[in-house]
Design a protein around this motif. Sequence first.
Motif, PDB file in Angstrom:
ATOM      1  N   MET A 186      25.537 -28.440  -5.787  1.00  0.00           N
ATOM      2  CA  MET A 186      24.752 -27.220  -5.431  1.00  0.00           C
ATOM      3  C   MET A 186      24.502 -27.470  -3.938  1.00  0.00           C
ATOM      4  N   ASP A 187      24.560 -26.384  -3.164  1.00  0.00           N
ATOM      5  CA  ASP A 187      24.236 -26.320  -1.776  1.00  0.00           C
ATOM      6  C   ASP A 187      22.965 -26.070  -1.496  1.00  0.00           C
ATOM      7  N   ASN A 188      22.416 -26.868  -0.401  1.00  0.00           N
ATOM      8  CA  ASN A 188      20.836 -26.640  -0.062  1.00  0.00           C
ATOM      9  C   ASN A 188      20.752 -25.628   1.207  1.00  0.00           C
ATOM     10  N   TYR A 189      19.682 -25.028   1.367  1.00  0.00           N
ATOM     11  CA  TYR A 189      19.568 -24.236   2.600  1.00  0.00           C
ATOM     12  C   TYR A 189      18.016 -24.219   2.996  1.00  0.00           C
ATOM     13  N   ARG A 190      17.872 -24.119   4.174  1.00  0.00           N
ATOM     14  CA  ARG A 190      16.522 -24.153   4.767  1.00  0.00           C
ATOM     15  C   ARG A 190      16.285 -22.825   5.525  1.00  0.00           C
ATOM     16  N   VAL A 191      15.234 -22.188   5.799  1.00  0.00           N
ATOM     17  CA  VAL A 191      14.909 -20.936   6.170  1.00  0.00           C
ATOM     18  C   VAL A 191      14.244 -20.995   7.606  1.00  0.00           C
ATOM     19  N   THR A 192      14.571 -20.531   8.733  1.00  0.00           N
ATOM     20  CA  THR A 192      14.078 -20.692   9.866  1.00  0.00           C
ATOM     21  C   THR A 192      13.619 -19.159  10.202  1.00  0.00           C
ATOM     22  N   TRP A 193      12.528 -19.038  10.941  1.00  0.00           N
ATOM     23  CA  TRP A 193      12.019 -17.820  11.591  1.00  0.00           C
ATOM     24  C   TRP A 193      10.936 -17.813  12.443  1.00  0.00           C
ATOM     25  N   VAL A 194      10.710 -16.865  13.237  1.00  0.00           N
ATOM     26  CA  VAL A 194       9.618 -16.853  14.067  1.00  0.00           C
ATOM     27  C   VAL A 194       8.437 -16.111  13.625  1.00  0.00           C
ATOM     28  N   ARG A 195       7.287 -16.676  13.613  1.00  0.00           N
ATOM     29  CA  ARG A 195       5.927 -16.118  13.082  1.00  0.00           C
ATOM     30  C   ARG A 195       5.478 -15.101  13.562  1.00  0.00           C
ATOM     31  N   ALA A 196       5.297 -13.910  13.158  1.00  0.00           N
ATOM     32  CA  ALA A 196       4.903 -12.630  13.750  1.00  0.00           C
ATOM     33  C   ALA A 196       3.332 -12.749  14.489  1.00  0.00           C
ATOM     34  N   ARG A 197       2.402 -13.513  13.989  1.00  0.00           N
ATOM     35  CA  ARG A 197       1.408 -13.351  14.495  1.00  0.00           C
ATOM     36  C   ARG A 197       1.155 -14.095  15.762  1.00  0.00           C
ATOM     37  N   ALA A 238       8.905  -9.001   4.874  1.00  0.00           N
ATOM     38  CA  ALA A 238       7.590  -8.294   4.390  1.00  0.00           C
ATOM     39  C   ALA A 238       6.525  -8.702   5.070  1.00  0.00           C
ATOM     40  N   GLU A 239       6.435  -9.876   5.439  1.00  0.00           N
ATOM     41  CA  GLU A 239       5.079 -10.318   6.357  1.00  0.00           C
ATOM     42  C   GLU A 239       5.350 -10.139   8.190  1.00  0.00           C
ATOM     43  N   GLY A 240       6.600  -9.460   8.143  1.00  0.00           N
ATOM     44  CA  GLY A 240       6.754  -9.030   9.511  1.00  0.00           C
ATOM     45  C   GLY A 240       7.319 -10.094  10.613  1.00  0.00           C
ATOM     46  N   ALA A 241       7.931 -11.125   9.770  1.00  0.00           N
ATOM     47  CA  ALA A 241       8.624 -12.355  10.707  1.00  0.00           C
ATOM     48  C   ALA A 241       9.934 -11.912  11.172  1.00  0.00           C
ATOM     49  N   THR A 242      10.280 -12.570  12.435  1.00  0.00           N
ATOM     50  CA  THR A 242      11.569 -12.122  12.941  1.00  0.00           C
ATOM     51  C   THR A 242      12.458 -13.369  13.096  1.00  0.00           C
ATOM     52  N   ASP A 243      13.830 -12.989  13.530  1.00  0.00           N
ATOM     53  CA  ASP A 243      14.750 -14.005  13.699  1.00  0.00           C
ATOM     54  C   ASP A 243      14.869 -14.788  12.485  1.00  0.00           C
TER      55      ASP A 243
END
Length: 52
Positions: free
Chosen positions: A1-12, A37-42
């Motif tokens: 199984m492949d594993n993934y992480r999620v990266t993002w920039v928090r909106a607030r 849906a929470e407004g995160a970017t990148d």
Amino acid sequence: MDNYRVTWVRARDSRPMVSAVSYDQPSAEHRKADLEAEGATDIKIVKVQPGE
């Protein structure tokens, strides 16, 4: 199984974030949708090695 992480920039406060857990592909896609849906970017899904 492949594993993934999620990266993002928090909106607030524009703080870069990285998921604390690894996901399978469908779960990573679901998390990405939640973050959008929470407004995160990148938002990126990054493949990682097991245990990383």
